[in-house]
Design a protein around this motif. Sequence first.
Motif, PDB file in Angstrom:
ATOM      1  N   LYS A 125       8.186  28.385 -56.401  1.00 21.67           N
ATOM      2  CA  LYS A 125       9.154  28.651 -55.409  1.00 21.67           C
ATOM      3  C   LYS A 125       9.340  27.129 -54.465  1.00 21.67           C
ATOM      4  O   LYS A 125       7.916  26.821 -54.124  1.00 21.67           O
ATOM      5  N   LEU A 126      10.231  26.525 -54.361  1.00 17.15           N
ATOM      6  CA  LEU A 126      10.319  25.378 -53.386  1.00 17.15           C
ATOM      7  C   LEU A 126      11.081  25.697 -52.245  1.00 17.15           C
ATOM      8  O   LEU A 126      11.769  26.724 -52.271  1.00 17.15           O
ATOM      9  N   THR A 127      10.449  25.216 -51.181  1.00 18.99           N
ATOM     10  CA  THR A 127      11.071  25.555 -49.807  1.00 18.99           C
ATOM     11  C   THR A 127      12.565  24.914 -49.481  1.00 18.99           C
ATOM     12  O   THR A 127      13.004  24.017 -50.552  1.00 18.99           O
ATOM     13  N   LYS A 128      13.453  25.439 -48.523  1.00 19.64           N
ATOM     14  CA  LYS A 128      14.695  24.612 -48.571  1.00 19.64           C
ATOM     15  C   LYS A 128      14.454  23.170 -48.099  1.00 19.64           C
ATOM     16  O   LYS A 128      15.399  22.618 -48.766  1.00 19.64           O
ATOM     17  N   LEU A 129      13.461  23.007 -47.443  1.00 20.05           N
ATOM     18  CA  LEU A 129      13.102  21.594 -47.258  1.00 20.05           C
ATOM     19  C   LEU A 129      12.995  20.792 -48.384  1.00 20.05           C
ATOM     20  O   LEU A 129      13.219  19.759 -48.596  1.00 20.05           O
ATOM     21  N   GLN A 130      12.038  21.425 -49.393  1.00 24.36           N
ATOM     22  CA  GLN A 130      11.838  20.622 -50.519  1.00 24.36           C
ATOM     23  C   GLN A 130      12.870  20.485 -51.478  1.00 24.36           C
ATOM     24  O   GLN A 130      13.054  19.457 -52.037  1.00 24.36           O
ATOM     25  N   TRP A 131      13.692  21.541 -51.527  1.00 18.85           N
ATOM     26  CA  TRP A 131      15.156  21.346 -52.212  1.00 18.85           C
ATOM     27  C   TRP A 131      15.803  20.233 -51.871  1.00 18.85           C
ATOM     28  O   TRP A 131      16.496  19.552 -52.553  1.00 18.85           O
ATOM     29  N   MET A 132      16.065  20.111 -50.536  1.00 20.01           N
ATOM     30  CA  MET A 132      16.613  19.124 -49.743  1.00 20.01           C
ATOM     31  C   MET A 132      16.171  17.686 -50.431  1.00 20.01           C
ATOM     32  O   MET A 132      16.964  16.896 -50.535  1.00 20.01           O
ATOM     33  N   ILE A 296      15.828   3.319 -49.207  1.00 20.87           N
ATOM     34  CA  ILE A 296      15.463   4.008 -47.992  1.00 20.87           C
ATOM     35  C   ILE A 296      15.663   5.636 -48.172  1.00 20.87           C
ATOM     36  O   ILE A 296      15.025   6.470 -47.548  1.00 20.87           O
ATOM     37  N   ILE A 297      16.669   6.099 -49.024  1.00 20.90           N
ATOM     38  CA  ILE A 297      17.015   7.372 -49.341  1.00 20.90           C
ATOM     39  C   ILE A 297      15.701   8.143 -49.825  1.00 20.90           C
ATOM     40  O   ILE A 297      15.368   9.136 -49.744  1.00 20.90           O
ATOM     41  N   SER A 301      13.058  10.966 -48.937  1.00 18.59           N
ATOM     42  CA  SER A 301      12.851  11.992 -49.601  1.00 18.59           C
ATOM     43  C   SER A 301      11.537  12.423 -49.915  1.00 18.59           C
ATOM     44  O   SER A 301      10.752  13.577 -49.758  1.00 18.59           O
ATOM     45  N   LEU A 302      10.782  11.320 -50.308  1.00 17.55           N
ATOM     46  CA  LEU A 302       9.228  11.566 -50.207  1.00 17.55           C
ATOM     47  C   LEU A 302       8.565  12.220 -49.224  1.00 17.55           C
ATOM     48  O   LEU A 302       7.556  12.715 -49.438  1.00 17.55           O
TER      49      LEU A 302
END
Length: 328
Positions: A125-132, A296-297, A301-302
């Motif tokens: 399971k990925l968190t919402k932040l990780q999905w973002m 930059i994006i 993300s990283l």
Amino acid sequence: MQWYFVAALLTILTSSQGILTKLSQNKDNTYDYDTATVPFLGEIFKLLVSCIFLWREKETSPNPPKLTKEWKSMRLFLVPSVIYLFHNNITFLTLKYLSPSTYQIMGNLKIITTGILFRIFLKRKLTKLQWMAVLLLAIGTTTSQVKGCGDSMCESLLSGHITGYILAIVSAFLSAFAGIYTEYLLKKNNDSLYWQNIQLYTCGVFFNMGWLIVGDFQSGFEKGFWWQRIFNGYTLKAWLVVANLASSGLLVSWLMKYADNIVKVYATSMAMLLTAVLSQFLFDVKATIQLVLGIIICMISLHLYFTPVHMLVDLPEIETPVRREEDP
């Protein structure tokens, strides 16, 4: 060995692959060697290295490495090779309907499909932040690949045939599924990684050999059998292409065993950006605003994916109430 060190090394080697391949070209963008033999020789290289490391592990390890030799388990390593064989064929078919630039952009879908299959098949399971963060990675890599129009007519991303887009989506799912399935195989038991690699790369050798034979039939044996020309035209630069490809594959298997597919996706995505940056200096390619924005994006993300949440948010300090002792 820490996973982030291996991921960084994979990023460097993967970015070097395209550069070395470009440097091995002639001035007219042709090759003196048969490019179809590169994956085959790469599989041979990986197989030999894995055999050496397994022998070394047996000799030096205080406990003998676990080697599962049941056919029911070993036959599962055929599956990734079959998937990659279908994926490679779909790649050539897709390029009949889409331009190379559109295909490259559509290829970023594998970032999203890897996250989806990562959740479905591996139950991670990925968190919402990780999905973002994963979504931002796909947006960043896509942005970096969009070319400016200048004074000429721009080719629309949606100008290709619908068949090409369907095949591109299928290709993205096949690529992601091959990676997810390989991670499942490498983690499903405590077998030695080198023994698992031997099984995986043995299958790769035979499937790549089969692909060379198919190529001979398609060309009507115009250049003879593949083994008669396998080393023709190989220079130091060509051998570096093979060694780099094989080394990258070995690092990928390590990440699959001890990290996961998402780490691999980040490493390969960052490699693409690094290749674009290095190309500015090596091949006199002009940098674009899209490339800068994409970098930059991807860096954002990283940061979002791998930085602990408590380091991303400045939580207010909660003052502990001081307990007052009552006077008697």
